[in-house]
Design an enzyme around this catalytic site. Structure first.
Site, PDB file in Angstrom:
ATOM      1  N   HIS A 284       2.621   3.292  -8.971  1.00 31.01           N
ATOM      2  CA  HIS A 284       2.434   1.857  -9.198  1.00 31.01           C
ATOM      3  C   HIS A 284       3.631   1.256  -9.947  1.00 31.01           C
ATOM      4  CE1 HIS A 284      -1.510   1.911  -7.519  1.00 31.01           C
ATOM      5  NE2 HIS A 284      -2.028   2.667  -8.462  1.00 31.01           N
TER       6      HIS A 284
ATOM      7  N   ASP B 286       0.838  -1.209   0.000  1.00 30.27           N
ATOM      8  CA  ASP B 286       0.000   0.000   0.000  1.00 30.27           C
ATOM      9  C   ASP B 286       0.869   1.254   0.000  1.00 30.27           C
ATOM     10  OD1 ASP B 286      -2.385   1.392   0.005  1.00 30.27           O
ATOM     11  OD2 ASP B 286      -2.603   1.333   2.185  1.00 30.27           O
TER      12      ASP B 286
ATOM     13  N   ARG C 258       1.741  -4.906   6.255  1.00 26.75           N
ATOM     14  CA  ARG C 258       1.052  -3.881   5.474  1.00 26.75           C
ATOM     15  C   ARG C 258       1.847  -2.588   5.567  1.00 26.75           C
ATOM     16  NH1 ARG C 258      -5.066  -2.431   4.213  1.00 26.75           N
ATOM     17  NH2 ARG C 258      -4.645  -0.563   2.975  1.00 26.75           N
TER      18      ARG C 258
ATOM     19  N   ASN D 147     -10.767  -2.880  -6.015  1.00 24.94           N
ATOM     20  CA  ASN D 147     -10.012  -1.885  -6.779  1.00 24.94           C
ATOM     21  C   ASN D 147     -10.665  -1.505  -8.107  1.00 24.94           C
ATOM     22  OD1 ASN D 147      -6.725  -3.053  -5.716  1.00 24.94           O
ATOM     23  ND2 ASN D 147      -8.053  -1.486  -4.834  1.00 24.94           N
TER      24      ASN D 147
END
Length: 249
Positions: free
Chosen positions: A44, A27, A195, A75
């Site tokens: 990305h 993330d 995460r 998403n």
């Protein structure tokens, strides 16, 4: 039916207990890009480059299985431009990395519902899985159009069909039954879930499989997640007291 992989745990090169299977919710790509005045897709692309480094770091850390959350069932709610850009990035990643992954002993699997993905991407996924099927140095699983509730729903449908067809006795269904129908049925459960980006939620990722996983929520944005950070988290795992409901003396 394929049996689930044994849930044993390996040790790191130093001898301390280490996680055999690490799962990562990658993330923070969008925020990383915005902080640099760039579009989200720039982040990305930077995040995709980081994946290669983390995969390469796994063997020296004793990590045999790495599962990454690339695109969730939720998403699709993002802008059409971002979704299209991500799908293009996935195709480009497979094209660029396929040979290196094969030659470096990485076995690649994809989990998630492929029905909504375009045929070209699915064909590339199938080909990459096939060309790396005999590798065993690192098992890289990419969760693409994946949601854990969706996975459990699909697994339950298959289980129910086996009951209806007489292949499965309802009286014999227990907590060991459903995992044999999950996308991850050939994988051990994750030992450690990481995460990035400061968010402290698991976002519908490996809900069943992570029942006894250890969690690390860190502030680092995914494109800044270095091998050194990864190594620190993997090694700190060995200091945890994992009792699985028991009490130590």
């Amino acid at each position: 039916m394929t049996q689930a992989a044994p849930k044993t745990q390996a040790s790191d090169p130093g001898g301390a207990p280490g996680p055999r299977h690490v799962a990562i919710i990658m993330d923070g790509n969008g925020r990383w890009a915005r902080a640099r005045g760039r579009p989200r897709l720039f982040g990305h692309h930077a995040g995709a480059k980081r994946v290669r480094e983390i995969v390469e770091a796994c063997p020296d850390l004793g990590v045999k299985y790495l599962t990454i959350f690339a695109f969730s069932t939720e998403n699709w709610k993002r802008t059409q431009t971002e979704v299209a850009g991500l799908m293009s990035l996935f195709r480009r990643y497979i094209t660029k990395e396929a040979r290196a992954l094969r030659d470096e002993g990485v076995r690649v699997r994809f989990i998630g519902d492929r029905v909504k993905l375009d045929d070209k991407l699915v064909a590339m996924m199938d080909e990459l899985e096939g060309m790396t099927a005999h590798n065993d140095r690192v098992h890289l699983t990419i969760a693409l159009n994946y949601g854990s509730r969706d996975e459990v729903s699909r697994a339950t449908q298959r289980l129910a069909q086996d009951v209806a067809d007489g292949r499965l006795d309802p009286a014999e269904v227990d907590e060991e039954t459903l995992p044999r129908y999950l996308d991850t049925r050939v994988l051990p459960d994750p030992d450690l879930v990481i995460r990035t980006s400061g968010e402290a939620r698991i976002s519908n990722f490996l809900l069943w499989q992570s029942a006894y996983a250890e969690y690390e929520f860190i502030d680092t944005l995914w494109p800044d997640f270095t091998c050194d950070i990864f190594a620190r988290l993997v090694r700190s795992y060995g200091a945890r007291d994992r009792r699985f409901g028991a009490v130590t003396a």
